[in-house]
Design a protein around this motif. Structure first.
Motif, PDB file in Angstrom:
ATOM      1  N   GLN A 169       4.342 -17.208 -11.112  1.00  0.00           N
ATOM      2  CA  GLN A 169       4.646 -17.677 -12.461  1.00  0.00           C
ATOM      3  C   GLN A 169       4.483 -19.196 -12.581  1.00  0.00           C
ATOM      4  N   THR A 170       4.771 -19.931 -11.509  1.00  0.00           N
ATOM      5  CA  THR A 170       4.597 -21.388 -11.573  1.00  0.00           C
ATOM      6  C   THR A 170       3.128 -21.751 -11.757  1.00  0.00           C
ATOM      7  N   ASP A 171       2.261 -21.117 -10.960  1.00  0.00           N
ATOM      8  CA  ASP A 171       0.820 -21.394 -11.078  1.00  0.00           C
ATOM      9  C   ASP A 171       0.297 -20.980 -12.446  1.00  0.00           C
ATOM     10  N   LEU A 172       0.762 -19.809 -12.941  1.00  0.00           N
ATOM     11  CA  LEU A 172       0.313 -19.352 -14.252  1.00  0.00           C
ATOM     12  C   LEU A 172       0.758 -20.302 -15.350  1.00  0.00           C
ATOM     13  N   ALA A 173       1.991 -20.788 -15.237  1.00  0.00           N
ATOM     14  CA  ALA A 173       2.495 -21.723 -16.254  1.00  0.00           C
ATOM     15  C   ALA A 173       1.708 -23.026 -16.237  1.00  0.00           C
ATOM     16  N   MET A 174       1.410 -23.547 -15.033  1.00  0.00           N
ATOM     17  CA  MET A 174       0.674 -24.807 -14.935  1.00  0.00           C
ATOM     18  C   MET A 174      -0.769 -24.651 -15.407  1.00  0.00           C
TER      19      MET A 174
END
Length: 557
Positions: free
Chosen positions: A212-217
């Motif tokens: 989710q962190t990579d997707l958000a960034m």
């Protein structure tokens, strides 16, 4: 069809007698229920008529009442025995199925495919094994019970009038089996749709949680959530279609049951009017017809799940088939490793990983395979370990232990992670292995010692400690042939030097095949094989100028 036959063959080999006993008990319970209903109706009707006719003194009430009690008790105990036997047999089959699947996934190339898509394939394995449970419990057992019901109905009604028995038998087969066949055919594409949607939804949810962190960034979080919603909508649509089909199947069986009773009522009414059947026998026939279609209705759930079971069988069966026997001449060899004209081609790669490689490694030799990344070093070790099949050529290899680049540790105790190498090792042997690997001091410093729990992937140990634990497992495994794939990669200099010293000390008379691009690792060898683009371009031995040159050309770290 071959896949289903493979699954059924495993069922028969594992618990054939118990499976047959369970199906027999299921049929017996259904027959007892039909006989109980029919006998009760006949008894009540005959008793009433005897009372009205004033013939109660000559009517034997003891035999029918005893039969009713016997049938009721038999049905109750039969149902209990049937559940115990069928579920015991099913659990035994599923246990054997899991064992065979684990063995199947340990075959050459299978483990590599599992590593590439672990979540998807493991989800399929667990889901497919559950789906195969219905093959016996919800298809075969109800089918046997339904056949028994049709035969009993035909026999009882045939005793009244042979035409009646024949007509009812064919009607039951047509209505019961016909409905089940139609439901099975229509449920199959829906089950496939549901399985695909569930897999995509699960994979997408795992990606969302893990990344989710990579997707958000990357600004893809909303798009990924929208994709999950679409997968969820497809899953809900498939579930709704299956529920509608199940409801329609229930209505079809209900209509067939009412039609059976109505037709039987007209038939026995006509026979009674012609004085060809007595009223108690007419009541018996009516109630037998009422109960005869009920076992067929039990096929409904199995028919709905048949598509899911078929998909599971298609996925699982290839891993259950026995591998071709390896001739003894391929197992017994004087050399530790013998390759002759071997070529290996990886899927999806245009160039072969190994080209016509011929090689002999004698027992006790220490050989290092060097070369640039992609030269074929790990492929050669995987071939020696039996994890790869050659496309062409001849391979002989002694049993070996492979220390791969990755340290595979599991969320379990430190003791059980060690015992993967030797399940029967006692604590003294484990401590000796840890001492030989230089890890015993660290483990004694842990509050729980050998019972120290490790997290997923060995969480709780440093990189050096994890590698030493892998070394301890290597030492516990009693084989005379070691395969070492870059054993000190990513370790600091001091730790790497200590690990290599311990490997060299404990290798003793063992054969060692070492893949490396580091000088400190290759220095352990008495022979260097230089690989380039899948071909052996040099084979030099210690003491020759070429050996020293090849060794000096390696990276010093």
């Amino acid at each position: 069809m071959n896949d289903i036959i493979t699954i059924l063959a495993l069922f028969v080999r594992t618990s054939g007698r118990r499976l047959l006993l369970g199906a027999f008990l299921a049929a017996l319970v259904v027959l007892a229920g039909m006989a109980l209903l029919g006998t009760s109706g006949w008894f009540i009707t005959a008793t009433a008529l005897a009372g009205l006719a004033g013939a109660a003194t000559v009517f034997n009430v003891f035999l029918p009442s005893a039969a009713i009690r016997l049938l009721a008790l038999g049905r109750t105990f039969g149902r209990y025995a049937e559940r115990v036997v069928t579920h015991d047999a099913t659990l035994a089959v599923l246990a054997a199925l899991r064992e065979r699947l684990f063995r199947g996934w340990a075959a050459p190339l299978a483990a590599r495919a599992l590593i590439k898509r672990p979540s998807r394939l493991l989800f399929r394995l667990t889901n497919d094994i559950d789906a195969l449970e219905s093959v016996y419990l919800r298809l075969l057992v109800p089918a046997v019970a339904a056949c028994g019901a049709a035969l009993l109905a035909a026999a009882v009604l045939g005793g009244i009038d042979w035409r009646l028995g024949t007509a009812v038998f064919f009607w039951l087969v047509l209505a019961g089996w016909g409905t089940a066949a139609i439901v099975t055919r229509r449920a199959r594409p829906l089950a496939l749709r549901r399985a695909r949607a569930l897999e995509r939804l699960r994979a997408g949810a795992i990606d969302l949680v893990a990344g989710q962190t990579d997707l958000a960034m990357a600004g893809r979080l909303s798009a990924h959530c929208a994709l999950l919603e679409r997968h969820d909508a497809k899953l809900a649509s498939a579930d709704d279609a299956l529920h509608r089909l199940d409801t329609r199947a229930g209505w079809a069986y209900a209509v067939a049951g009412h039609a059976t009773v109505a037709g039987m009522l007209l038939a026995v009414g006509s026979l009674a009017q012609q004085n060809r059947v007595e009223v108690p026998a007419a009541a018996l026939a009516l109630l037998i017809a009422l109960a005869a279609l009920e076992p067929f209705a039990a096929l409904r759930r199995g028919a709905i799940e048949a598509g899911r079971s078929w998909l599971a069988a298609r996925r699982v069966a290839p891993r259950l088939r026995e591998p071709a026997a390896v001739p003894d001449i391929l197992r017994a060899t004087v050399d530790a490793l013998h390759l002759e004209g071997v070529t290996v081609q990886h899927d999806g790669r245009a160039a072969a990983a190994l080209h016509g490689v011929s090689l002999r490694i004698a027992a006790g030799e220490k050989v290092a395979v060097v070369g640039h990344s992609g030269a074929g070093k790990s492929t050669l070790l995987a071939l020696a370990a039996g994890e790869l099949r050659q496309g062409a050529g001849f391979v002989q290899a002694r049993p070996c232990t492979w220390l791969t680049q990755r340290t595979e540790l599991f969320q379990d105790s430190l003791r059980d992670n060690l015992r993967l190498a030797d399940p029967h090792a006692d604590d003294e042997q484990l401590w000796n292995a840890l001492h030989a690997a230089g890890l015993d001091g660290d483990v004694r410093g842990f509050a729980q010692g050998l019972d120290t729990p490790l997290g997923e992937g060995g969480l709780g140990l440093s990189g050096g400690q994890s590698r030493r634990l892998a070394l301890a497992r290597l030492l516990l495994r009693r084989t005379d042939f070691w395969l070492l794939d870059e054993p000190t990669e990513a370790l600091d200099g001091a730790t790497a030097a200590d690990v290599m010293a311990r490997l060299a000390r404990h290798a003793g008379p063992r054969t060692v095949l070492l893949a490396t691009h580091l000088r400190r690792e290759a220095a352990m060898a008495d022979r260097l094989l230089v690989l380039h683009a899948g071909r052996i371009v040099a084979d030099v031995r210690r003491g020759s100028p070429e050996f020293a040159t090849a060794l000096q050309a390696l990276r010093h770290d």
